[in-house]
Design a protein around this motif. Structure first.
Motif, mmCIF file in Angstrom:
data_model
loop_
_atom_site.group_PDB
_atom_site.id
_atom_site.type_symbol
_atom_site.label_atom_id
_atom_site.label_comp_id
_atom_site.label_asym_id
_atom_site.label_seq_id
_atom_site.Cartn_x
_atom_site.Cartn_y
_atom_site.Cartn_z
ATOM 1 N N PRO A 8 0.697 -1.074 -0.033
ATOM 2 C CA PRO A 8 -0.181 -0.087 0.009
ATOM 3 C C PRO A 8 0.798 1.312 0.013
ATOM 4 N N VAL A 9 0.384 2.066 -0.777
ATOM 5 C CA VAL A 9 1.159 3.513 -0.799
ATOM 6 C C VAL A 9 0.730 4.461 0.422
ATOM 7 N N ARG A 10 1.913 4.694 1.135
ATOM 8 C CA ARG A 10 1.625 5.451 2.481
ATOM 9 C C ARG A 10 1.547 6.913 2.368
ATOM 10 N N PHE A 11 0.385 7.562 2.486
ATOM 11 C CA PHE A 11 -0.169 8.731 2.212
ATOM 12 C C PHE A 11 0.206 9.692 3.576
ATOM 13 N N GLY A 12 0.802 10.893 3.148
ATOM 14 C CA GLY A 12 0.559 12.000 4.426
ATOM 15 C C GLY A 12 -0.466 13.148 3.703
ATOM 16 N N ILE A 13 -1.004 13.668 4.688
ATOM 17 C CA ILE A 13 -2.078 14.582 4.602
ATOM 18 C C ILE A 13 -1.390 16.125 5.133
ATOM 19 N N ILE A 14 -1.214 17.224 4.129
ATOM 20 C CA ILE A 14 -0.584 18.484 4.699
ATOM 21 C C ILE A 14 -1.855 19.495 4.681
ATOM 22 N N GLY A 15 -2.251 19.734 5.752
ATOM 23 C CA GLY A 15 -3.376 20.818 6.045
ATOM 24 C C GLY A 15 -4.804 19.813 6.126
ATOM 25 N N CYS A 16 -5.620 20.482 7.152
ATOM 26 C CA CYS A 16 -6.757 19.835 7.704
ATOM 27 C C CYS A 16 -7.957 20.604 7.203
ATOM 28 N N ALA A 17 -7.857 20.929 5.846
ATOM 29 C CA ALA A 17 -9.117 21.517 5.261
ATOM 30 C C ALA A 17 -10.269 20.656 5.286
ATOM 31 N N ASP A 18 -11.636 21.191 5.156
ATOM 32 C CA ASP A 18 -12.772 20.259 5.008
ATOM 33 C C ASP A 18 -12.597 19.240 4.252
ATOM 34 N N ILE A 19 -12.117 19.412 2.789
ATOM 35 C CA ILE A 19 -12.077 18.455 1.842
ATOM 36 C C ILE A 19 -11.079 17.299 2.291
ATOM 37 N N ARG A 21 -11.200 15.772 4.931
ATOM 38 C CA ARG A 21 -12.108 14.660 5.660
ATOM 39 C C ARG A 21 -12.504 13.732 4.503
ATOM 40 N N LYS A 22 -12.773 14.056 3.215
ATOM 41 C CA LYS A 22 -13.127 13.242 2.271
ATOM 42 C C LYS A 22 -12.094 12.343 1.753
ATOM 43 N N LEU A 23 -10.835 12.909 1.721
ATOM 44 C CA LEU A 23 -9.860 12.005 1.244
ATOM 45 C C LEU A 23 -9.185 11.258 2.206
ATOM 46 N N CYS A 24 -9.454 11.682 3.600
ATOM 47 C CA CYS A 24 -8.898 10.731 4.642
ATOM 48 C C CYS A 24 -9.914 9.324 4.534
ATOM 49 N N ARG A 25 -11.229 9.587 4.356
ATOM 50 C CA ARG A 25 -11.784 8.286 4.103
ATOM 51 C C ARG A 25 -11.429 7.704 2.811
ATOM 52 N N ALA A 26 -11.487 8.235 1.787
ATOM 53 C CA ALA A 26 -11.011 7.653 0.772
ATOM 54 C C ALA A 26 -9.768 6.848 0.509
ATOM 55 N N ILE A 27 -8.738 7.161 1.405
ATOM 56 C CA ILE A 27 -7.512 6.623 1.548
ATOM 57 C C ILE A 27 -7.741 5.476 2.369
ATOM 58 N N ASP A 28 -8.540 5.611 3.384
ATOM 59 C CA ASP A 28 -8.831 4.442 4.228
ATOM 60 C C ASP A 28 -9.619 3.187 3.526
ATOM 61 N N LEU A 29 -10.374 3.620 2.486
ATOM 62 C CA LEU A 29 -11.237 2.780 1.551
ATOM 63 C C LEU A 29 -10.536 2.029 0.323
ATOM 64 N N ALA A 30 -9.432 2.810 0.080
ATOM 65 C CA ALA A 30 -8.703 2.467 -1.291
ATOM 66 C C ALA A 30 -7.940 1.000 -0.808
ATOM 67 N N PRO A 31 -7.995 -0.094 -1.673
ATOM 68 C CA PRO A 31 -7.316 -1.101 -1.145
ATOM 69 C C PRO A 31 -5.959 -1.190 -1.516
ATOM 70 N N ASN A 32 -5.346 -0.132 -1.972
ATOM 71 C CA ASN A 32 -3.768 -0.006 -2.319
ATOM 72 C C ASN A 32 -3.172 1.357 -1.536
ATOM 73 N N ALA A 33 -3.871 1.809 -0.590
ATOM 74 C CA ALA A 33 -3.349 3.016 0.038
ATOM 75 C C ALA A 33 -3.581 3.097 1.521
ATOM 76 N N ARG A 311 -11.903 5.506 -5.826
ATOM 77 C CA ARG A 311 -11.135 5.185 -7.189
ATOM 78 C C ARG A 311 -10.120 6.274 -7.772
ATOM 79 N N MET A 312 -10.210 7.363 -7.363
ATOM 80 C CA MET A 312 -9.272 8.404 -7.796
ATOM 81 C C MET A 312 -7.870 7.961 -7.020
ATOM 82 N N VAL A 313 -7.999 7.721 -5.426
ATOM 83 C CA VAL A 313 -6.593 7.350 -4.774
ATOM 84 C C VAL A 313 -6.133 5.898 -5.292
ATOM 85 N N ARG A 314 -7.168 5.025 -5.665
ATOM 86 C CA ARG A 314 -6.837 3.919 -6.177
ATOM 87 C C ARG A 314 -5.863 4.003 -7.485
ATOM 88 N N GLU A 315 -6.340 4.919 -8.241
ATOM 89 C CA GLU A 315 -5.714 5.099 -9.529
ATOM 90 C C GLU A 315 -4.458 5.779 -9.431
#
Length: 362
Positions: A8-19, A21-33, A311-315
Motif C-alpha cells: 500500500p502507498v503510504r499517504f501523508g496529508i498536509i493541511g486539515c481543510a474540510d475536503i 476529511r473526504k480524502l481521509c476516508r477515501a485513503i482508508d477505503l482504497a485497497p492499495n493506500a 477510485r481516484m486514490v486507487r488510480e
C-alpha cells in the motif's frame, strides 16, 4: 497498472481543510493506500483532525508541514492547502521525492502551474489533481456514447453549469472569497469542474478562443463570485460554462452532436455514492402528430463498488506503485490539469479585459 498485491502507498496529508476529511476516508477505503501521517500548522489541530476522522493510532501526527514532508516512510502527499500556498509546498513535496495528489485549482495561473509540473517531472514523481468525478466508471460509459458516430455523430456544442447557493458567512469568511488565499473564487472552484467537463467532452482538444460572458459578479475584494464564458474551436464547436456561489445547487453537462445528445445532472458529485446516471437521445425527432418524441431518450445507470474519490486514490496509488517498479510517471494527468488551468486563465483574463476574446495557446 499495478497489481492488487502491491505494498500500500503510504499517504501523508498536509493541511486539515474540510475536503481533507473526504480524502481521509477515501485513503482508508482504497485497497492499495494507507494513511500514515497528518500534518497541520499546530500539533493540536492535526491531532484533533485525526480524532474527528477516526484515524488509526498508528497515524503519525505532525505540528508542521515539514514534518510529514521530511518523513522518509511517506510515499505520497495529499495537499489541500489554499491555492496561493500550492507552489511553495508542492515544490517541497516534489523535491522530497514524494508523489503529489493536490486539490484544484492547482495554481493561481499557468505560470505557477508550470513551476509545480516542472518540479514533479524533474524529481520523477507522479502528479494528479483532485478532480474526483473523472474517475467514476460512468465517465467511460458516457465516453462510449460520445465516440459513437452512429448514435451521437459529431460533437457540436457543450454546456456545463456548476453552482451552489452559499450563505453570508461563506461570502464573508471562506478562503474561496479571499484574494490572498483562494483568489480565483467561483472560477477556480466550481469553474474548474465546468472547464474540465468541457475539455473531457471535446476529448481534451483546446479551443481557439475563450470569451467571458456578460454579467460576472465580483466581491469588494475583486474575487469572482459568479461568471460564465464561451469557448470556440476552429472546426465550429462551441461550449459555454457558468459557475457561481450565488445560485441553487446545479451541476449539469449537456453535449449535443449531429445525431445525439448527452445529459448529466450530477456530474461533480453523484446524487448517490454507489451509482450514477445519465441520459442519451439518439436520432430523436417528433412523432407524426408532433405530440411526443420518437424514439424516447434512454436513462443509463452505472453501479460502482467504490466511490469516485476512492477510485481516484486507487488510480493514483497504482501509478505510484508502477513507478516503484521502474515505470515513469503518467504524463496525461499533468497535461489535462495544465489544459484546465489554461482555460481558467483565459476566462479570468477576458473578464479583466472587458469580456474581449482571448486566444488560447498551449
Amino acid at each position: 497498472m499495478a497489481t492488487s498485491t502491491q505494498t500500500p502507498v503510504r499517504f501523508g496529508i498536509i493541511g486539515c481543510a474540510d475536503i481533507a476529511r473526504k480524502l481521509c476516508r477515501a485513503i482508508d477505503l482504497a485497497p492499495n493506500a494507507v494513511l500514515s501521517a497528518v500534518a497541520s500548522r499546530s500539533l493540536e489541530k492535526a491531532a484533533s483532525f485525526a480524532r474527528a476522522n477516526n484515524c488509526s493510532t498508528e497515524v503519525k501526527i505532525y505540528g508542521s508541514y515539514e514534518g510529514v514532508i521530511e518523513d522518509p516512510t511517506i510515499d505520497a502527499i495529499y495537499l489541500p492547502l489554499p491555492t496561493s500556498l500550492h507552489v511553495k509546498w508542492a515544490l517541497k513535496v516534489a523535491q522530497s521525492k514524494k508523489h503529489l495528489l493536490m486539490e484544484k485549482p492547482v495554481a493561481m495561473n499557468v505560470q505557477k502551474f508550470d513551476e509545480i509540473a516542472k518540479a514533479c517531472e524533474e524529481n520523477g514523481v507522479q502528479f494528479m489533481d483532485g478532480t474526483m468525478w473523472v474517475h467514476h466508471p460512468r465517465n467511460a460509459k458516457m465516453r462510449e456514447f460520445l465516440d459513437d458516430t452512429e448514435l451521437f455523430g459529431q460533437l457540436k456544442r457543450i454546456h456545463t453549469y456548476f453552482s451552489f447557493a452559499s450563505g453570508d458567512d461563506f461570502l464573508k469568511n471562506d478562503i474561496r472569497v479571499k484574494p490572498d488565499l483562494d483568489g480565483l473564487g467561483s472560477l477556480g472552484d466550481t469553474g474548474w469542474y465546468c472547464i474540465r467537463a468541457i475539455l473531457w467532452a471535446a476529448d481534451y482538444e483546446l479551443p481557439k478562443t475563450v470569451t467571458a460572458l456578460p454579467g460576472p459578479v465580483l466581491n469588494e475584494a475583486g474575487v469572482i463570485l459568479s461568471c460564465g464564458a464561451s469557448l470556440h474551436w476552429e472546426d465550429g464547436k462551441v461550449a459555454t460554462l457558468h459557475c457561481s456561489f450565488l445560485e441553487s445547487l446545479t451541476m449539469d453537462i449537456t453535449a449535443t452532436g449531429t445525431k445525439g445528445t448527452l445529459h448529466v445532472h450530477d456530474f461533480v458529485i453523484p446524487f448517490q455514492e454507489n451509482e450514477a446516471s445519465f441520459s442519451t437521445g439518439a436520432k430523436c425527432f417528433f412523432n407524426d402528430l408532433v405530440t411526443g418524441w420518437t424514439p424516447l431518450p434512454s436513462e443509463h445507470t452505472v453501479i460502482t463498488d467504490l466511490p469516485q474519490e476512492v477510485r481516484m486514490v486507487r488510480e493514483f496509488s497504482c501509478l505510484v506503485g508502477d513507478i516503484k517498479n521502474g515505470a515513469k510517471p503518467e504524463s496525461k494527468w499533468p497535461i489535462i490539469s495544465r489544459k484546465t488551468q489554461i482555460i481558467l486563465d483565459a476566462v479570468k483574463t477576458s473578464i479583466e479585459k472587458d469580456l474581449t476574446p482571448v486566444t488560447v495557446e498551449w
